[in-house]
Write an enzyme that holds these catalytic residues in place. Structure first.
Site: not given
Ligand code: ARG
Length: 467
Positions: A27, A160, A281, A287, A294
C-alpha cells in the site's frame, strides 16, 4: 530488516513473498501520504514507552531524533520508498533501524500496525477536517455577505422550475447557506468520533506491557483512548461518516452548481460569472462556459462512489482487523481532496457572482408571479380562498391571451373577474409589494433577509468559537 526484502515476519516463512503478491498487497504507493501522522504517532508512542519505563530516556531520544530526521528526508523528497517493505509503517521503521540500529527495533514494542494504521488515519482525518472547515467557513461567510448585499434584489422563485412567486436573491442565497450550516454541523459531529485513539489496542487484544494510553492520547490531542481494543483496530465508521458528510455536501454544491449553470445561460440570464471561473470553446468563439460549477456537479458522483465503496468494504468483516481495511485509504483520500477543492472553488466563486438585477426583475414580472398575492388580496376582502383561486385563474388565462401580466392590466380589466377589486390592488401586484408582504421569520421580505443574514453571521461566529 533490509530495504529489499520484508523480513519483519521472516522467521515463520520458508520462501520469499511472490513478486506479484508483494506488489498486490503493498500500500506504500498511496499510504505514504500518512507519513507525517505515522511519525507523529510513533513519537508519542516512544514518549509514552519511556514514561512507563519500557524504553530508557536515551532510547526514546535516539528514536525521536531518528524519526525527526526521516521526516526531513520525506519532506525533501529524499526518502526511498520500497514496495517490498509494503507500507508506510514498515518503510519508516526500516529506515529508522538503518539509521539508529537496534534501538529502532524497539519502537514497535506494545504496538501493531493494526492500531498504528487506525491511529494514523484518524490523525490524518482530523487534520483534513480542520482544513476543510476553514474553507467551509470562508464559503459560508462569503455567501452570507452576498445575501445581505442582495436582500432587495428581486428574482422569480420556482417550483417545478416554473415561475411561482417572486423572492429576493438574498433569500435564495440564504437557502443555500442553510444547507451548508447543516453540513458544517455534520462535519464537526464527525470530528468528535474521529478524535478517539486506537493506539494501545495493538494487534487486537491489547498488550502485556504496562502502557499508559491516556498519556499517548493526550500527547496526540485525542479526546480519549478507544474503549475496546477489538473495536479500535477494526472500526472505520468515522471514514463512512466523513464520506457521508462529503456526499451530502457535494449534493448541495451540485444543486447550487446546477442553478449557477442555468442562471448563466442566455435563457435565464440571471447572473454573470467572472471570466476567471469560466473557459471558452475551441470551436465556438462566442462561448463562455461555466466549467467550475459544472465540474463540481460532476465530481459529486465520485464522492458518492467512495461512500458506497466504504460501506461495502465494511459490511461483512468479522472482528477484528482484516487486510480489507487497507482499501479504506484511496476512497478517503480522494473524498478529502475532492471536498477541499470543490469548497475552495465555491468559496472563491460565490462572492464574485454578479447578479443581473434587471434581467432577474423582468423574469419575475413575466409568469404571473404575483397571482397568489391577488388571491390573498381577495381573501382579505372576504372572498373564500377557493373562489379567489378561481377568479385569479381566469385573470391569468385572460393575461395569457392578451399578453399582459396582472400588474399591467387596467382596473376595468381586472374587475371583469371580480368587482371587489379596487385601485389598491396594484400595491399587492407589484413585485416589491409581494416580497415585502412575506414579512415573518423565514420569509423572503428584504428586512427578514437582512435579519436572517445577521443571525447567520452570529451563529457562524458561535460555531467558530469566536463569538
Ligand atoms: N497497510 C495496512 C493497512 O493499510 C497496515 C496494517 C497491516 N496489518 C496487518 N496485519 N497486515 O491496513
Amino acid at each position: 530488516m533490509s530495504q529489499a526484502t520484508n523480513q519483519s515476519w521472516g522467521g515463520r516463512f520458508s520462501e520469499p513473498t511472490d513478486a506479484f503478491v508483494a506488489r498486490f498487497t503493498a500500500s506504500v504507493n498511496f499510504d505514504q501520504r500518512l507519513a507525517r501522522q505515522d511519525i507523529q504517532g510513533s513519537i508519542a508512542h516512544a514518549t509514552m514507552l519511556a514514561r512507563v519505563g519500557v524504553l530508557t530516556d536515551e532510547e526514546r531520544d535516539t528514536i525521536i531524533n531518528g524519526l525527526t530526521e526521516i521526516q526531513g528526508e520525506i519532506e525533501r523528497g529524499e526518502f526511498n520508498w520500497s514496495i517490498p517493505l509494503e507500507d508506510v509503517h514498515m518503510n519508516i521503521e526500516a529506515r529508522l533501524t538503518d539509521k539508529i540500529g537496534i534501538t529502532g527495533k524497539k519502537l514497535h514494542t506494545g504496538r501493531s500496525r493494526n492500531d498504528q494504521v487506525a491511529t494514523d488515519i484518524r490523525l490524518f482525518m482530523r487534520d483534513e477536517i480542520d482544513v476543510i472547515e476553514v474553507e467551509l467557513i470562508r464559503l459560508r461567510e462569503g455567501m452570507i455577505e452576498l445575501a445581505d448585499r442582495e436582500a432587495d434584489t428581486i428574482m422569480p422563485g420556482f417550483t417545478h422550475l416554473q415561475t411561482a412567486q417572486p423572492v429576493t436573491f438574498g433569500h435564495h442565497l440564504l437557502a443555500w447557506q442553510e444547507m451548508l450550516t447543516r453540513d458544517h454541523e455534520r462535519l464537526l459531529d464527525c470530528r468528535k468520533r474521529v478524535n478517539v485513539m486506537p493506539l494501545g489496542a495493538a494487534a487486537l487484544a491489547g498488550t502485556t506491557y504496562p502502557i499508559d494510553r491516556h498519556v499517548t492520547a493526550e500527547l496526540l490531542g485525542f479526546d480519549r483512548p478507544a474503549e475496546n481494543s477489538l473495536d479500535a483496530v477494526s472500526d472505520r465508521d468515522f471514514a463512512i461518516e466523513f464520506t457521508s458528510f462529503a456526499s451530502i455536501l457535494l449534493m448541495h454544491l451540485s444543486r447550487m452548481s446546477e442553478e449557477l449553470v442555468l442562471w448563466t445561460s442566455a435563457q435565464f440570464d440571471f447572473i454573470d460569472l467572472p471570466d476567471r471561473f469560466c473557459t471558452g470553446s475551441s470551436i465556438m468563439p462566442q462561448k463562455k462556459n461555466p466549467d467550475v460549477p459544472e465540474l463540481v456537479r460532476g465530481k459529486t458522483g465520485r464522492v458518492y462512489g467512495h461512500l458506497m465503496a466504504l460501506l461495502t468494504l465494511m459490511k461483512s468483516q468479522p472482528l477484528a482487523y482484516n487486510k480489507d481495511n487497507q482499501e479504506d485509504k484511496e476512497p478517503l483520500f480522494d473524498a478529502v481532496d475532492t471536498v477541499r477543492d470543490c469548497l475552495k472553488a465555491f468559496a472563491d466563486m460565490v462572492p464574485a457572482i454578479e447578479p443581473k438585477k434587471d434581467s432577474m426583475y423582468d423574469a419575475a414580472r413575466r409568469g404571473f408571479s404575483t397571482a397568489t398575492d391577488l388571491a390573498d388580496y381577495l381573501v382579505r376582502k372576504g372572498v373564500a380562498f377557493r373562489d379567489a383561486h378561481e377568479i385569479v385563474g381566469l385573470s391569468v388565462a385572460y393575461g395569457l391571451k392578451s399578453k399582459k401580466d396582472l400588474s399591467e392590466m387596467t382596473l376595468e380589466e381586472l374587475k371583469q373577474f371580480s368587482d371587489i377589486i379596487e385601485q389598491d390592488v396594484f400595491e399587492v401586484l407589484t413585485l416589491e409589494g409581494s416580497v415585502a408582504a412575506r414579512n415573518h421569520i423565514g420569509g423572503t421580505a428584504p428586512d427578514q433577509v437582512r435579519a436572517a443574514a445577521s443571525r447567520a453571521r452570529e451563529a457562524l461566529a458561535v460555531l467558530k468559537g469566536d463569538a
